[in-house]
Design a protein around this motif. Structure first.
Motif, PDB file in Angstrom:
ATOM      1  N   ASP A   1      29.485  13.231  10.406  1.00 43.71           N
ATOM      2  CA  ASP A   1      30.861  13.166   9.923  1.00 43.71           C
ATOM      3  C   ASP A   1      31.227  14.410   9.119  1.00 43.71           C
ATOM      4  N   THR A   2      30.267  14.935   8.382  1.00 43.29           N
ATOM      5  CA  THR A   2      30.517  16.152   7.614  1.00 43.29           C
ATOM      6  C   THR A   2      30.809  17.317   8.544  1.00 43.29           C
TER       7      THR A   2
ATOM      8  N   ASP B   1      22.299  10.806  12.391  1.00 41.15           N
ATOM      9  CA  ASP B   1      22.582  11.065  10.976  1.00 41.15           C
ATOM     10  C   ASP B   1      24.093  10.969  10.796  1.00 41.15           C
ATOM     11  N   ALA B   2      24.572   9.755  10.576  1.00 43.13           N
ATOM     12  CA  ALA B   2      26.017   9.513  10.552  1.00 43.13           C
ATOM     13  C   ALA B   2      26.724  10.349   9.492  1.00 43.13           C
ATOM     14  N   GLU B   3      26.146  10.473   8.324  1.00 47.04           N
ATOM     15  CA  GLU B   3      26.788  11.240   7.251  1.00 47.04           C
ATOM     16  C   GLU B   3      26.872  12.720   7.610  1.00 47.04           C
ATOM     17  N   GLY B   4      25.763  13.250   8.114  1.00 49.17           N
ATOM     18  CA  GLY B   4      25.751  14.654   8.509  1.00 49.17           C
ATOM     19  C   GLY B   4      26.707  14.928   9.654  1.00 49.17           C
TER      20      GLY B   4
END
Length: 202
Positions: A69-70, A64-67
């Motif tokens: 990075d967050t 989950d790239a977005e998660g």
């Protein structure tokens, strides 16, 4: 069990404890879902004051790239530099309040530490490495993940496989290769009065 940088203890300890250490160099090889479940299951079964189980973990994987990075953005910049290579990141939080009486939980930080230690031992048994860090931005984590006010984000955790991460600053490799050191028992186990080494460890 043999492992790079295994401890050289003065007295016999379990192989898992000797094998555990906290590297900066991780590969991005994914951690199998079954292993992750077992790692956090180990944390679930840690001891806690009044069985409150005050620990909570916010987890992200590179799947989950977005998660990911967050969560990575909740680490201080110096930790982001190396932790970005790990395939799994987490933030450990604890409940400030005892559920059974609403009073402050003085043992909560200790209990989160105990849970994370159990997590770390399970990971080590599975050939994984864990690097815990205090360098996070708690309020950013609170905002981005809607952490309730009665919970405190405290630690960051990187989980993964040891390896040479491309582009990693050489200073981290130097730290990984540095000898492991610990204070002698005479400096940490006392008897009779503070600072007096215990005869049990003499």
């Amino acid at each position: 069990m043999s492992a790079p940088k295994a401890a050289n203890p003065d007295h016999p300890i379990h192989d898992l404890l000797a094998a555990r250490w906290s590297p900066y160099s991780f590969t991005d090889r994914p951690v199998p879902e079954g292993d992750l479940k077992s790692i956090f299951e180990a944390a679930r079964w840690a001891a806690s004051s009044y069985n409150e189980q005050p620990w909570r973990y916010i987890v992200a994987t590179k799947a989950d790239a977005e998660g990911f990075d967050t969560l990575l953005s909740c680490l201080v910049e110096a930790n982001q530099a190396w932790a970005r290579n790990a395939p799994v990141l987490a933030i450990g939080c604890f409940s400030r309040i005892l559920a059974y009486n609403g009073k402050p939980n003085a043992a909560a930080e200790h209990d989160l530490g105990a849970a994370s230690a159990a997590l770390t031992m399970e990971a080590t048994a599975r050939g994984l490495f864990v690097h815990q860090m205090i360098g996070i931005d708690p309020e950013r984590a609170r905002q981005l993940f809607s952490v309730p006010e009665d919970y405190q984000p405290l630690t960051g955790i990187a989980i993964g496989y040891l390896g040479d991460a491309p582009g990693l600053d050489p200073k981290y490799g130097e730290r990984d290769r540095a000898p492991r050191q610990r204070k002698p028992l005479s400096e940490i186990v006392f008897q009779g009065r503070w600072g007096e080494p215990s005869g049990l460890i003499g």
